[in-house]
Design a protein around this motif. Structure first.
Motif, PDB file in Angstrom:
ATOM      1  N   PRO A 110       0.809  -1.219   0.000  1.00 24.19           N
ATOM      2  CA  PRO A 110       0.000   0.000   0.000  1.00 24.19           C
ATOM      3  C   PRO A 110       0.844   1.272   0.000  1.00 24.19           C
ATOM      4  N   VAL A 111       0.216   2.354  -0.415  1.00 20.32           N
ATOM      5  CA  VAL A 111       0.789   3.692  -0.313  1.00 20.32           C
ATOM      6  C   VAL A 111      -0.025   4.445   0.733  1.00 20.32           C
ATOM      7  N   LEU A 112       0.638   4.943   1.772  1.00 19.92           N
ATOM      8  CA  LEU A 112      -0.035   5.700   2.828  1.00 19.92           C
ATOM      9  C   LEU A 112       0.132   7.186   2.545  1.00 19.92           C
ATOM     10  N   VAL A 113      -0.982   7.899   2.524  1.00 19.17           N
ATOM     11  CA  VAL A 113      -0.983   9.321   2.216  1.00 19.17           C
ATOM     12  C   VAL A 113      -1.496  10.092   3.424  1.00 19.17           C
ATOM     13  N   VAL A 114      -0.722  11.092   3.862  1.00 21.93           N
ATOM     14  CA  VAL A 114      -1.078  11.905   5.022  1.00 21.93           C
ATOM     15  C   VAL A 114      -1.419  13.309   4.536  1.00 21.93           C
ATOM     16  N   THR A 115      -2.605  13.798   4.884  1.00 24.00           N
ATOM     17  CA  THR A 115      -3.023  15.140   4.457  1.00 24.00           C
ATOM     18  C   THR A 115      -3.626  15.904   5.628  1.00 24.00           C
ATOM     19  N   ARG A 130      -3.984  19.498   2.085  1.00 19.61           N
ATOM     20  CA  ARG A 130      -2.547  19.660   1.828  1.00 19.61           C
ATOM     21  C   ARG A 130      -1.826  18.372   2.156  1.00 19.61           C
ATOM     22  N   ARG A 131      -1.064  17.848   1.194  1.00 23.20           N
ATOM     23  CA  ARG A 131      -0.365  16.596   1.446  1.00 23.20           C
ATOM     24  C   ARG A 131       0.879  16.845   2.289  1.00 23.20           C
ATOM     25  N   LEU A 132       0.984  16.105   3.391  1.00 21.90           N
ATOM     26  CA  LEU A 132       2.126  16.221   4.293  1.00 21.90           C
ATOM     27  C   LEU A 132       3.165  15.134   4.053  1.00 21.90           C
ATOM     28  N   THR A 145       6.270   6.428   9.224  1.00 20.91           N
ATOM     29  CA  THR A 145       7.250   7.332   9.780  1.00 20.91           C
ATOM     30  C   THR A 145       6.585   8.606  10.312  1.00 20.91           C
ATOM     31  N   GLY A 146       7.211   9.233  11.288  1.00 21.80           N
ATOM     32  CA  GLY A 146       6.683  10.477  11.860  1.00 21.80           C
ATOM     33  C   GLY A 146       7.415  11.716  11.394  1.00 21.80           C
ATOM     34  N   ARG A 147       8.169  11.611  10.308  1.00 20.41           N
ATOM     35  CA  ARG A 147       8.969  12.750   9.854  1.00 20.41           C
ATOM     36  C   ARG A 147       8.116  13.940   9.421  1.00 20.41           C
ATOM     37  N   TRP A 148       6.853  13.712   9.140  1.00 19.42           N
ATOM     38  CA  TRP A 148       5.972  14.762   8.627  1.00 19.42           C
ATOM     39  C   TRP A 148       5.330  15.617   9.717  1.00 19.42           C
ATOM     40  N   ALA A 175      -3.213  24.828  14.228  1.00 24.22           N
ATOM     41  CA  ALA A 175      -4.547  25.421  14.273  1.00 24.22           C
ATOM     42  C   ALA A 175      -5.439  24.881  13.161  1.00 24.22           C
ATOM     43  N   GLY A 176      -4.936  23.923  12.396  1.00 25.52           N
ATOM     44  CA  GLY A 176      -5.693  23.394  11.269  1.00 25.52           C
ATOM     45  C   GLY A 176      -6.656  22.292  11.659  1.00 25.52           C
ATOM     46  N   GLY A 177      -7.255  21.688  10.651  1.00 21.52           N
ATOM     47  CA  GLY A 177      -8.203  20.605  10.865  1.00 21.52           C
ATOM     48  C   GLY A 177      -7.508  19.290  11.134  1.00 21.52           C
ATOM     49  N   PRO A 178      -8.279  18.214  11.234  1.00 32.46           N
ATOM     50  CA  PRO A 178      -7.688  16.907  11.529  1.00 32.46           C
ATOM     51  C   PRO A 178      -6.684  16.475  10.463  1.00 32.46           C
ATOM     52  N   VAL A 179      -5.675  15.749  10.905  1.00 32.48           N
ATOM     53  CA  VAL A 179      -4.741  15.110   9.994  1.00 32.48           C
ATOM     54  C   VAL A 179      -5.355  13.776   9.587  1.00 32.48           C
ATOM     55  N   ARG A 180      -5.343  13.480   8.293  1.00 30.31           N
ATOM     56  CA  ARG A 180      -5.980  12.260   7.810  1.00 30.31           C
ATOM     57  C   ARG A 180      -4.955  11.364   7.128  1.00 30.31           C
ATOM     58  N   ILE A 181      -5.081  10.066   7.398  1.00 29.81           N
ATOM     59  CA  ILE A 181      -4.215   9.065   6.780  1.00 29.81           C
ATOM     60  C   ILE A 181      -5.109   8.127   5.979  1.00 29.81           C
TER      61      ILE A 181
END
Length: 419
Positions: free
Chosen positions: A359-364, A368-370, A388-391, A398-404
């Motif tokens: 799989p490819v894990l995408v964090v936004t 905005r892609r992180l 990884t937690g490098r992002w 102050a932004g909205g939820p981080v989504r994976i």
């Protein structure tokens, strides 16, 4: 009965790998009085009755590892009190306890919850049938075999085909019990290749996939199990012992009683990368956060949590807050589950509800892609998936939820959104 009252600097609830590592890390750095409360009669946690090897250096068994972690915590100056149960909260950082010396009320400057996890028993899984003897969880089996030398039966069925299921198989064979099969409702087992080969070829135990327990048979003692296969067939396995493995849930009762917010995915306390809960001065660490990870991972988290607690006590910790971290199906949950840009995280732990091929894990966040991470292997239910937690430094506090989510080419699931 009079309740004795006293104070310490840090209370650690739970003397498993995570709690003992946290206590050692605190006491080694001179954090006053560090007291570990353990409701069991002996400290060390689950490794005490896991006699397989692989704890720490090659060849170290669970009991050896447990003894060494207890010795290290005591050697650092931490107090380890066994047979003591934290029954509730008398204040934000004050616990009521009961133990061999009666009732106590203990106040602290910080509390670390390391209460671990437990397997859901047959009753919680709503398996039909009577209530016969001979039905166990893996923990009950291992304690009976390894700690008490009890006879558990002669022929068993193991429900679950993940690593803990293989641990149950090993314990049963040590006790001289024939194992009829390992079963799982999943379309494929979650054992490693070596364990699967050892079960099938080395021990002659079939691994039945796509198979659910339809009913337990027998009165007085279990006499068999009716299985429902993926094609609708019903078969019966004769046995006098059934071991339900896996399906772990965090032991979160104490956290919940203290008003600590729980994450809806993990069902354990919601924490940031510093293992801070929403309650000021209350930290949570180990398998109460993510049921379950190996002892070495839990101990690593305990050591990291000790650093965070020292920062809190010294008034040097980063500001709390930050957006929640959420996952989209087929991902089930992520831990830690709050993002604080000033708190570095080496790796997040995730679970998936279905098999994913590379799989490819995408964090936004807010579109905005992180981060984007390719996982070069198959991800399976009930097996660890690391991100990884490098992002985290790019998160807008102050932004909205981080989504994976799972997305992009190679995600291994139909209908995945393209980048």
């Amino acid at each position: 009965m009079t309740r004795r009252q006293r104070s310490v600097d840090v209370i650690v609830v739970g003397a498993g790998p995570a709690g003992l590592a946290a206590a050692r890390g605190l006491a080694d750095h001179g954090v006053g009085v560090v007291e570990v409360l353990e409701r069991e009669a002996v400290a060390g946690g689950v490794p005490r009755h896991c006699h397989h090897r692989g704890f720490g250096r090659w060849g170290v068994t669970g009991p050896q590892y447990a003894a060494r972690t207890v010795e290290a915590a005591l050697g650092s100056g931490a107090r380890v009190r066994t047979g003591v149960t934290a029954t509730g909260w008398a204040g934000p950082l004050t616990l009521d306890t009961t133990g061999p010396h009666g009732l106590e009320r203990i106040a602290a400057r910080a509390v670390v919850l390391a209460t671990g996890a437990r397997e859901r028993p047959r009753s919680a899984r709503l398996v039909p049938g009577t209530r016969p003897a001979g039905v166990l969880t893996t923990g009950e089996l291992q304690q009976a075999v390894h700690l008490h030398g009890q006879r558990v039966g002669s022929r068993a069925l193991v429900v679950g085909a993940e690593p803990v299921g293989y641990a149950a198989l090993t314990a049963l064979r040590r006790a001289g019990v024939t194992v009829a099969a390992l079963t799982t409702e999943e379309p494929r087992h979650q054992l490693g290749r070596a364990c699967a080969a050892a079960a099938r070829l080395g021990h002659g135990v079939p691994v039945l996939t796509g198979t659910a327990v339809a009913e337990l048979l027998g009165r007085g003692r279990v006499s068999g199990v009716r299985l429902c296969h993926r094609d609708g067939r019903l078969t019966t396995v004769d046995c006098d012992t059934v071991v339900f493995t896996g399906d772990f849930v965090p032991d979160h009762e104490l956290a919940r009683r203290g008003g600590v917010a729980l994450d809806p995915g993990t069902r354990g306390p919601a924490v940031d990368g510093a293992f801070r809960t929403g309650a000021d001065g209350v930290f949570a660490v180990g398998n109460v956060l993510h049921a379950v990870e190996p002892a070495l991972w839990a101990a690593r988290e305990g050591a990291l949590a000790a650093d965070a607690v020292r920062g809190f006590l010294g008034g040097s910790g980063p500001a709390k807050g930050g957006p929640a971290i959420e996952v989209e199906a087929p991902l089930r949950w992520v831990a830690p589950n709050r993002a604080v840009p000033q708190v570095p995280v080496e790796a997040f732990v995730l679970r998936t509800s279905q098999a994913l091929t590379r799989p490819v894990l995408v964090v936004t966040q807010d579109g905005r892609r992180l981060h984007r991470q390719y996982v070069p292997r198959r991800a399976l239910p009930n097996r660890t998936l690391h991100l990884t937690g490098r992002w985290t430094g790019s998160v807008d506090p102050a932004g909205g939820p981080v989504r994976i989510r799972v997305g992009g080419p190679g995600s291994g699931i139909l209908g995945a959104a393209a980048e």
